[in-house]
Design a protein around this motif. Structure first.
Motif, PDB file in Angstrom:
ATOM      1  N   TYR A  38       0.833  -1.199   0.000  1.00 39.25           N
ATOM      2  CA  TYR A  38       0.000   0.000   0.000  1.00 39.25           C
ATOM      3  C   TYR A  38       0.869   1.251   0.000  1.00 39.25           C
ATOM      4  O   TYR A  38       0.581   2.210   0.678  1.00 39.25           O
TER       5      TYR A  38
ATOM      6  N   GLY B 125     -14.536   2.215  11.381  1.00 33.56           N
ATOM      7  CA  GLY B 125     -14.043   1.091  10.586  1.00 33.56           C
ATOM      8  C   GLY B 125     -13.083   1.550   9.493  1.00 33.56           C
ATOM      9  O   GLY B 125     -12.034   0.930   9.266  1.00 33.56           O
ATOM     10  N   LEU B 126     -13.430   2.641   8.806  1.00 34.07           N
ATOM     11  CA  LEU B 126     -12.533   3.184   7.783  1.00 34.07           C
ATOM     12  C   LEU B 126     -11.222   3.676   8.390  1.00 34.07           C
ATOM     13  O   LEU B 126     -10.144   3.484   7.815  1.00 34.07           O
TER      14      LEU B 126
ATOM     15  N   PHE C 208      -4.398   0.508   9.756  1.00 35.81           N
ATOM     16  CA  PHE C 208      -3.755  -0.784   9.496  1.00 35.81           C
ATOM     17  C   PHE C 208      -2.783  -0.657   8.327  1.00 35.81           C
ATOM     18  O   PHE C 208      -1.674  -1.199   8.372  1.00 35.81           O
ATOM     19  N   MET C 209      -3.194   0.077   7.291  1.00 32.87           N
ATOM     20  CA  MET C 209      -2.306   0.268   6.149  1.00 32.87           C
ATOM     21  C   MET C 209      -1.178   1.245   6.460  1.00 32.87           C
ATOM     22  O   MET C 209      -0.190   1.315   5.749  1.00 32.87           O
TER      23      MET C 209
ATOM     24  N   ILE D 147      -5.797   2.056  16.126  1.00 38.57           N
ATOM     25  CA  ILE D 147      -6.601   0.865  15.832  1.00 38.57           C
ATOM     26  C   ILE D 147      -7.344   0.425  17.081  1.00 38.57           C
ATOM     27  O   ILE D 147      -8.536   0.080  17.033  1.00 38.57           O
TER      28      ILE D 147
ATOM     29  N   MET E  46      -9.888   2.498  11.078  1.00 40.90           N
ATOM     30  CA  MET E  46      -9.143   1.305  11.478  1.00 40.90           C
ATOM     31  C   MET E  46      -8.395   0.715  10.275  1.00 40.90           C
ATOM     32  O   MET E  46      -7.217   0.335  10.389  1.00 40.90           O
ATOM     33  N   ILE E  47      -9.060   0.676   9.131  1.00 34.47           N
ATOM     34  CA  ILE E  47      -8.414   0.157   7.920  1.00 34.47           C
ATOM     35  C   ILE E  47      -7.261   1.062   7.493  1.00 34.47           C
ATOM     36  O   ILE E  47      -6.171   0.577   7.145  1.00 34.47           O
ATOM     37  N   ALA E  48      -7.479   2.368   7.527  1.00 34.04           N
ATOM     38  CA  ALA E  48      -6.417   3.304   7.141  1.00 34.04           C
ATOM     39  C   ALA E  48      -5.217   3.186   8.071  1.00 34.04           C
ATOM     40  O   ALA E  48      -4.062   3.236   7.617  1.00 34.04           O
TER      41      ALA E  48
END
Length: 142
Positions: A59, A100-101, A107-108, A121, A103-105
């Motif tokens: 990413y 949730g978004l 994570f990346m 997170i 958390m994903i951001a």
């Protein structure tokens, strides 16, 4: 049976002036997480030397791109956290989606700043949990 003032619950049909305890907790945590994401975005836009730049990361965006992603997501999370204080159901749904978004951001974002990403997170996980369990339920009366 009679109930005392400490055990009474005030019903709010579609959300009252104040949010319940778990919703208020989620709102405060969302505002905290959003402000931290804003700081994360600003420091990435400024291309600070704090971040580790890794090669061959799946990413791999430009650090400035990540900064704008985190900055805009952070502003949205802060606004959704403030909206949670109204107790409205739409604010809960938006809060879960934005957490949730986020958390994903984050994570990346792990290879760039792992400790900061892991903390955010965890904050987002607490927000989702608090918003999902915070729906007020009527006590059982028999």
């Amino acid at each position: 049976m009679t109930t005392t003032g400490m055990h009474q619950r005030r019903e709010t049909g579609s959300g009252g002036a104040w949010a319940s305890g778990w919703t208020a907790f989620a709102a405060v945590m969302m505002i905290f997480g959003g402000v931290m994401a804003i700081f994360e975005g600003i420091s990435a836009i400024a291309e600070d030397d704090v971040f580790v730049l890794t090669r061959n990361y799946a990413y791999n965006f430009n650090l400035t791109s990540w900064g704008w992603i985190h900055l805009s997501l952070g502003v949205l999370v802060v606004l959704a956290g403030a909206a949670l204080f109204t107790g409205a159901m739409w604010a809960r749904v938006v809060g879960v989606v934005l957490a949730g978004l986020s958390m994903i951001a984050n994570f990346m974002w792990l290879p760039y700043y792992p400790v900061w990403a892991i903390v955010l997170i965890a904050v987002d996980a607490f927000v989702i949990w608090a918003l999902c369990v915070g729906i007020s339920r009527q006590p059982r009366t028999e």
